[in-house]
Design a protein around this motif. Structure first.
Motif, PDB file in Angstrom:
ATOM      1  N   LEU A 189       0.831  -1.204   0.000  1.00 19.93           N
ATOM      2  CA  LEU A 189       0.000   0.000   0.000  1.00 19.93           C
ATOM      3  C   LEU A 189       0.862   1.249   0.000  1.00 19.93           C
ATOM      4  N   GLN A 190       1.941   1.231   0.786  1.00 18.63           N
ATOM      5  CA  GLN A 190       2.850   2.383   0.829  1.00 18.63           C
ATOM      6  C   GLN A 190       3.497   2.612  -0.534  1.00 18.63           C
ATOM      7  N   LEU A 191       3.933   1.542  -1.196  1.00 20.03           N
ATOM      8  CA  LEU A 191       4.527   1.664  -2.523  1.00 20.03           C
ATOM      9  C   LEU A 191       3.515   2.199  -3.533  1.00 20.03           C
ATOM     10  N   PHE A 192       2.279   1.719  -3.422  1.00 20.60           N
ATOM     11  CA  PHE A 192       1.223   2.169  -4.337  1.00 20.60           C
ATOM     12  C   PHE A 192       0.935   3.648  -4.147  1.00 20.60           C
ATOM     13  N   LEU A 193       0.803   4.097  -2.894  1.00 16.31           N
ATOM     14  CA  LEU A 193       0.520   5.508  -2.623  1.00 16.31           C
ATOM     15  C   LEU A 193       1.678   6.398  -3.052  1.00 16.31           C
ATOM     16  N   THR A 194       2.905   5.929  -2.829  1.00 16.58           N
ATOM     17  CA  THR A 194       4.080   6.697  -3.259  1.00 16.58           C
ATOM     18  C   THR A 194       4.105   6.851  -4.769  1.00 16.58           C
ATOM     19  N   SER A 195       3.778   5.765  -5.485  1.00 12.58           N
ATOM     20  CA  SER A 195       3.736   5.809  -6.940  1.00 12.58           C
ATOM     21  C   SER A 195       2.667   6.777  -7.432  1.00 12.58           C
ATOM     22  N   ILE A 196       1.500   6.766  -6.789  1.00  9.37           N
ATOM     23  CA  ILE A 196       0.413   7.676  -7.166  1.00  9.37           C
ATOM     24  C   ILE A 196       0.822   9.125  -6.933  1.00  9.37           C
ATOM     25  N   ARG A 197       1.444   9.397  -5.782  1.00  9.34           N
ATOM     26  CA  ARG A 197       1.865  10.764  -5.477  1.00  9.34           C
ATOM     27  C   ARG A 197       2.893  11.261  -6.480  1.00  9.34           C
ATOM     28  N   ARG A 198       3.835  10.390  -6.860  1.00  9.28           N
ATOM     29  CA  ARG A 198       4.861  10.799  -7.815  1.00  9.28           C
ATOM     30  C   ARG A 198       4.261  11.079  -9.189  1.00  9.28           C
ATOM     31  N   SER A 199       3.309  10.239  -9.601  1.00 11.95           N
ATOM     32  CA  SER A 199       2.714  10.431 -10.925  1.00 11.95           C
ATOM     33  C   SER A 199       1.849  11.685 -10.975  1.00 11.95           C
ATOM     34  N   ASN A 200       1.290  12.082  -9.819  1.00  9.82           N
ATOM     35  CA  ASN A 200       0.425  13.262  -9.779  1.00  9.82           C
ATOM     36  C   ASN A 200       1.172  14.532  -9.381  1.00  9.82           C
ATOM     37  N   ARG A 201       2.462  14.419  -9.091  1.00 15.12           N
ATOM     38  CA  ARG A 201       3.223  15.571  -8.618  1.00 15.12           C
ATOM     39  C   ARG A 201       3.480  16.541  -9.771  1.00 15.12           C
ATOM     40  N   ALA A 202       3.233  17.799  -9.508  1.00 12.73           N
ATOM     41  CA  ALA A 202       3.489  18.825 -10.525  1.00 12.73           C
ATOM     42  C   ALA A 202       4.976  19.163 -10.516  1.00 12.73           C
ATOM     43  N   VAL A 203       5.576  19.118 -11.694  1.00 15.00           N
ATOM     44  CA  VAL A 203       6.985  19.476 -11.845  1.00 15.00           C
ATOM     45  C   VAL A 203       7.072  20.498 -12.976  1.00 15.00           C
ATOM     46  N   ILE A 204       7.534  21.694 -12.651  1.00 20.01           N
ATOM     47  CA  ILE A 204       7.657  22.764 -13.622  1.00 20.01           C
ATOM     48  C   ILE A 204       9.112  22.880 -14.074  1.00 20.01           C
ATOM     49  N   HIS A 205       9.308  22.913 -15.388  1.00 23.50           N
ATOM     50  CA  HIS A 205      10.661  23.068 -15.925  1.00 23.50           C
ATOM     51  C   HIS A 205      10.738  24.370 -16.723  1.00 23.50           C
ATOM     52  N   ILE A 206      11.774  25.150 -16.450  1.00 25.11           N
ATOM     53  CA  ILE A 206      12.018  26.425 -17.141  1.00 25.11           C
ATOM     54  C   ILE A 206      13.308  26.281 -17.932  1.00 25.11           C
ATOM     55  N   ASP A 207      13.254  26.642 -19.211  1.00 28.57           N
ATOM     56  CA  ASP A 207      14.453  26.475 -20.035  1.00 28.57           C
ATOM     57  C   ASP A 207      14.529  27.570 -21.088  1.00 28.57           C
ATOM     58  N   MET A 208      15.660  27.602 -21.766  1.00 34.46           N
ATOM     59  CA  MET A 208      15.923  28.589 -22.814  1.00 34.46           C
ATOM     60  C   MET A 208      15.959  27.878 -24.159  1.00 34.46           C
ATOM     61  N   ALA A 209      15.391  28.509 -25.166  1.00 33.15           N
ATOM     62  CA  ALA A 209      15.380  27.920 -26.504  1.00 33.15           C
ATOM     63  C   ALA A 209      15.720  28.985 -27.537  1.00 33.15           C
ATOM     64  N   ALA A 210      16.185  28.534 -28.683  1.00 35.79           N
ATOM     65  CA  ALA A 210      16.503  29.406 -29.820  1.00 35.79           C
ATOM     66  C   ALA A 210      17.585  30.414 -29.486  1.00 35.79           C
ATOM     67  N   GLY A 211      18.684  29.927 -28.913  1.00 37.05           N
ATOM     68  CA  GLY A 211      19.827  30.786 -28.652  1.00 37.05           C
ATOM     69  C   GLY A 211      20.086  31.003 -27.181  1.00 37.05           C
ATOM     70  N   GLN A 212      21.108  31.825 -26.901  1.00 39.02           N
ATOM     71  CA  GLN A 212      21.478  32.156 -25.527  1.00 39.02           C
ATOM     72  C   GLN A 212      21.567  33.652 -25.315  1.00 39.02           C
ATOM     73  N   ASN A 213      21.085  34.423 -26.288  1.00 39.28           N
ATOM     74  CA  ASN A 213      21.157  35.874 -26.147  1.00 39.28           C
ATOM     75  C   ASN A 213      19.828  36.424 -25.642  1.00 39.28           C
ATOM     76  N   GLU A 214      19.683  37.733 -25.667  1.00 40.54           N
ATOM     77  CA  GLU A 214      18.484  38.345 -25.106  1.00 40.54           C
ATOM     78  C   GLU A 214      17.231  38.041 -25.913  1.00 40.54           C
ATOM     79  N   ASP A 215      17.396  37.563 -27.147  1.00 36.08           N
ATOM     80  CA  ASP A 215      16.244  37.194 -27.966  1.00 36.08           C
ATOM     81  C   ASP A 215      15.857  35.729 -27.803  1.00 36.08           C
ATOM     82  N   ALA A 216      16.601  34.978 -26.983  1.00 34.89           N
ATOM     83  CA  ALA A 216      16.255  33.578 -26.722  1.00 34.89           C
ATOM     84  C   ALA A 216      14.896  33.505 -26.040  1.00 34.89           C
ATOM     85  N   ARG A 217      14.170  32.444 -26.333  1.00 38.73           N
ATOM     86  CA  ARG A 217      12.831  32.289 -25.784  1.00 38.73           C
ATOM     87  C   ARG A 217      12.892  31.556 -24.441  1.00 38.73           C
TER      88      ARG A 217
END
Length: 201
Positions: free
Chosen positions: A28-56
């Motif tokens: 039960l503990q393994l099942f609940l841990t798996s459910i929590r991990r799958s439902n956990r919100a993870v936000i990733h911030i990254d840079m695309a299309a270059g490394q200058n001030e016009d990068a997105r």
């Protein structure tokens, strides 16, 4: 042997039942841990299309469930002065949103695995300057930190992520680099309460 088993049948039955209970509790503990991990919100911030001030600047919901972006906050270190501002809205106008609201704001739902372009680093700093009513130039800034605040778990919990980019000048051009490959997640109660106060302003 059989005589001993028969004589202690009641005690053995209790021990076996207790062992089975422990096994089921572990599952039960393994099942609940798996459910929590799958439902956990993870936000990733990254840079695309270059490394200058016009990068997105790209924000991705790495979790399985949809989150709602409540706010995007920027922290600037310019000439030794720390400044911060909400840059959630793309355009600062008083008219009704109309049309596709995502053309005017970064606020809104973001499905699991979905990414959103929140603007170039130049645009983001311009929005911060507009919010603060100041004339801020990227050439005077040493770092910019992007924080994305979301409502997760069916809008029952406030979470988010943040990443800092150092600004350097190379061959006359600005370059943005982060020491962190991954985005630092915001999970502590104290930090989440502070973010709630920040986006409520």
């Amino acid at each position: 042997m059989w005589t001993w088993i028969l004589d202690n049948a009641a005690a053995l039955s209790v021990a076996l039942n207790a062992a089975m209970l422990l096994v089921w509790l572990a599952y039960l503990q393994l099942f609940l841990t798996s459910i929590r991990r799958s439902n956990r919100a993870v936000i990733h911030i990254d840079m695309a299309a270059g490394q200058n001030e016009d990068a997105r600047c790209i924000v991705t919901n790495m979790g399985a469930d949809t989150v709602y972006i409540l706010g995007v906050k920027v922290d600037l270190d310019c000439d030794g002065d720390a400044r911060e501002a909400l840059v959630t809205d793309v355009l600062e106008e008083d008219g009704p949103l109309g049309g596709d609201f995502r053309e005017r704001t970064n606020q809104g739902p973001l499905a699991g695995g979905e990414a959103m372009d929140i603007g170039s680093f130049h645009n983001i700093v311009d929005r911060a300057a507009m919010r603060m009513g100041e004339d801020i130039s990227l050439t005077t800034c040493h770092s910019v930190e992007i924080t994305v605040v979301v409502a997760a778990q069916q809008a029952h919990r406030l979470l988010g992520g943040h990443k800092r980019y150092d600004i350097t000048r190379e061959n006359g051009a600005l370059r943005f680099r982060s020491e962190d490959i991954l985005t630092r997640q915001i999970t502590s109660g104290r930090r989440r309460r502070q973010l709630a106060r920040d986006i409520a302003c």
